[in-house]
Design a protein around this motif. Structure first.
Motif, PDB file in Angstrom:
ATOM      1  N   ASP A  42       0.877  -1.182   0.000  1.00 24.41           N
ATOM      2  CA  ASP A  42       0.000   0.000   0.000  1.00 24.41           C
ATOM      3  C   ASP A  42       0.898   1.209   0.000  1.00 24.41           C
ATOM      4  O   ASP A  42       1.717   1.368   0.908  1.00 24.41           O
ATOM      5  CB  ASP A  42      -0.890   0.027   1.254  1.00 24.41           C
ATOM      6  CG  ASP A  42      -1.855  -1.143   1.245  1.00 24.41           C
ATOM      7  OD1 ASP A  42      -2.063  -1.696   0.159  1.00 24.41           O
ATOM      8  OD2 ASP A  42      -2.368  -1.474   2.334  1.00 24.41           O
ATOM      9  N   VAL A  43       0.765   2.107  -0.950  1.00 22.96           N
ATOM     10  CA  VAL A  43       1.628   3.279  -1.046  1.00 22.96           C
ATOM     11  C   VAL A  43       0.759   4.504  -1.225  1.00 22.96           C
ATOM     12  O   VAL A  43      -0.094   4.527  -2.098  1.00 22.96           O
ATOM     13  CB  VAL A  43       2.609   3.171  -2.234  1.00 22.96           C
ATOM     14  CG1 VAL A  43       3.488   4.404  -2.284  1.00 22.96           C
ATOM     15  CG2 VAL A  43       3.442   1.916  -2.116  1.00 22.96           C
ATOM     16  N   LYS A  88      -3.462   6.342  -4.166  1.00 22.99           N
ATOM     17  CA  LYS A  88      -3.428   5.410  -3.036  1.00 22.99           C
ATOM     18  C   LYS A  88      -3.619   4.014  -3.586  1.00 22.99           C
ATOM     19  O   LYS A  88      -4.537   3.764  -4.342  1.00 22.99           O
ATOM     20  CB  LYS A  88      -4.502   5.717  -1.999  1.00 22.99           C
ATOM     21  CG  LYS A  88      -4.515   4.660  -0.895  1.00 22.99           C
ATOM     22  CD  LYS A  88      -5.278   5.120   0.287  1.00 22.99           C
ATOM     23  CE  LYS A  88      -5.283   4.017   1.325  1.00 22.99           C
ATOM     24  NZ  LYS A  88      -3.949   3.766   1.864  1.00 22.99           N
ATOM     25  N   SER A 140      -4.498   2.339   6.886  1.00 22.14           N
ATOM     26  CA  SER A 140      -3.102   1.972   6.636  1.00 22.14           C
ATOM     27  C   SER A 140      -2.668   0.879   7.597  1.00 22.14           C
ATOM     28  O   SER A 140      -3.032   0.882   8.782  1.00 22.14           O
ATOM     29  CB  SER A 140      -2.195   3.201   6.794  1.00 22.14           C
ATOM     30  OG  SER A 140      -2.559   4.215   5.889  1.00 22.14           O
ATOM     31  N   ASP A 199       3.771   3.580   5.610  1.00 22.30           N
ATOM     32  CA  ASP A 199       2.600   4.322   5.158  1.00 22.30           C
ATOM     33  C   ASP A 199       2.035   5.189   6.280  1.00 22.30           C
ATOM     34  O   ASP A 199       1.650   6.339   6.079  1.00 22.30           O
ATOM     35  CB  ASP A 199       1.517   3.360   4.661  1.00 22.30           C
ATOM     36  CG  ASP A 199       1.953   2.613   3.408  1.00 22.30           C
ATOM     37  OD1 ASP A 199       2.912   3.079   2.770  1.00 22.30           O
ATOM     38  OD2 ASP A 199       1.338   1.587   3.089  1.00 22.30           O
ATOM     39  N   LYS A 217       4.226   8.302   6.750  1.00 22.20           N
ATOM     40  CA  LYS A 217       4.030   9.301   5.693  1.00 22.20           C
ATOM     41  C   LYS A 217       2.714  10.059   5.892  1.00 22.20           C
ATOM     42  O   LYS A 217       2.667  11.289   5.763  1.00 22.20           O
ATOM     43  CB  LYS A 217       4.045   8.634   4.322  1.00 22.20           C
ATOM     44  CG  LYS A 217       5.413   8.125   3.900  1.00 22.20           C
ATOM     45  CD  LYS A 217       5.343   7.472   2.537  1.00 22.20           C
ATOM     46  CE  LYS A 217       6.719   6.944   2.112  1.00 22.20           C
ATOM     47  NZ  LYS A 217       6.670   6.273   0.788  1.00 22.20           N
TER      48      LYS A 217
END
Length: 308
Positions: free
Chosen positions: A37-38, A54, A194, A199, A202
């Motif tokens: 997941d970024v 996302k 998240s 993640d 961030k």
């Protein structure tokens, strides 16, 4: 062959219709990856953070992405529902018989209008007369009545009023606040979804930045609201000049000045004495040497005559 072409066209149309019904806002998109997941965050030209992409784990439902929101509203109040925002101030110079008594009257005037006395300063000028500076804060709807009350307390020497229109700045700040509030809410949603530590870090950084901007905007809005709601009136007080432009002869003051001059002269003499003391010492030594040398020359001829 024609059936195959028609079937292919139907499939294409169905795919296009499905893509149009996803409801994703322009400038944001969601893609699926099988391993990570970024969340990628960028900024628009005004520096407001917008989440553009996302990715979610395979098999999971797509989380709502943060769509760009308006960062400002054009000048003017049309359609915003915000009244004109004016900061009112005034400066009044009054000549009064009793400066101290007038300060008390100004305090009572401010309280009567629902305001308060912000600060006061009383001092004597070069003519030994009292002067004062009083700042009172008055609700804006009582501003005109307060000015009339101030003018009635003495002789007006000068008066100036001003109204600073801060509507455009106020509307823009409100728009920025709404933008950051929406972003903060959506970042919090993303934070809950998240799972990876990188993640979360961030997203938390973005939340901290948005919260800092919100605190700054709220501080500026609170300041403007205070200045808009409560007007400022600065009153300068002075006593009338005595007849002839100065006070009468003061014999006691003359004696005091004479005594002061006498001690001032003594101080000057002492300063000069210690300043030239090294020269006086050197001169005394030189004079002593001269006298000794002259006396020695006078003794030598007398001694020679006695020998003869």
């Amino acid at each position: 062959m024609n059936y195959k072409v028609i079937a292919l066209l139907v499939v294409c149309i169905a795919l296009a219709a499905a893509a149009g019904c996803t409801g994703l806002p322009i400038g944001t998109f969601v893609k699926t990856q099988s391993s990570q997941d970024v969340a990628r965050v960028s900024s628009d030209s005004n520096g407001y953070s917008l989440l553009q992409e996302k990715t979610v784990s395979a098999g999971s439902s797509a989380a709502p992405a943060v769509a760009p929101v308006p960062t400002s509203i054009s000048s003017g109040t049309g359609g915003t529902g915000i009244d004109t925002k004016i900061i009112k101030t005034a400066d009044v110079t009054l000549e009064v018989r009793d400066v101290t008594g007038t300060v008390d009257s100004l305090k009572g005037l401010a309280i009567a209008q629902g305001g308060y006395l912000s600060s006061t300063t009383i001092q004597k000028n070069y003519n030994n007369q009292l002067t004062g500076t009083v700042i009172i804060r008055i609700p804006q709807d009582g501003f005109d009545n307060a000015i009339a009350g101030v003018k009635a307390l003495g002789t007006v020497k000068s008066i100036s009023t001003s109204g600073q229109d801060v509507t455009e700045e106020y509307v823009d700040l409100q728009a920025q606040k709404t933008s950051y509030t929406n972003q903060l809410a959506q970042y919090n949603v993303i934070m809950k979804q998240s799972t990876k530590v990188e993640d979360i870090i961030k997203v938390q950084e973005q939340i901290d930045q948005v919260q800092t901007e919100l605190d700054r905007l709220n501080g500026r809005l609170n300041y403007l609201n205070n200045r808009i709601d409560i007007s400022t009136i600065t009153v300068y007080l002075q006593e009338p000049e005595p007849v002839g432009g100065q006070t009468g002869h003061d014999f006691i003051a003359t004696i005091n000045e004479g005594i002061s001059g006498f001690f001032g002269m003594i101080d000057t003499i002492i300063i000069l004495l210690f300043t030239f003391l090294p020269l006086i010492i050197l001169g005394a030594i030189g004079y002593g040497v001269y006298r000794w040398h002259k006396g020695k020359k006078a003794v030598e001829p007398a001694t020679r005559e006695e020998r003869k």
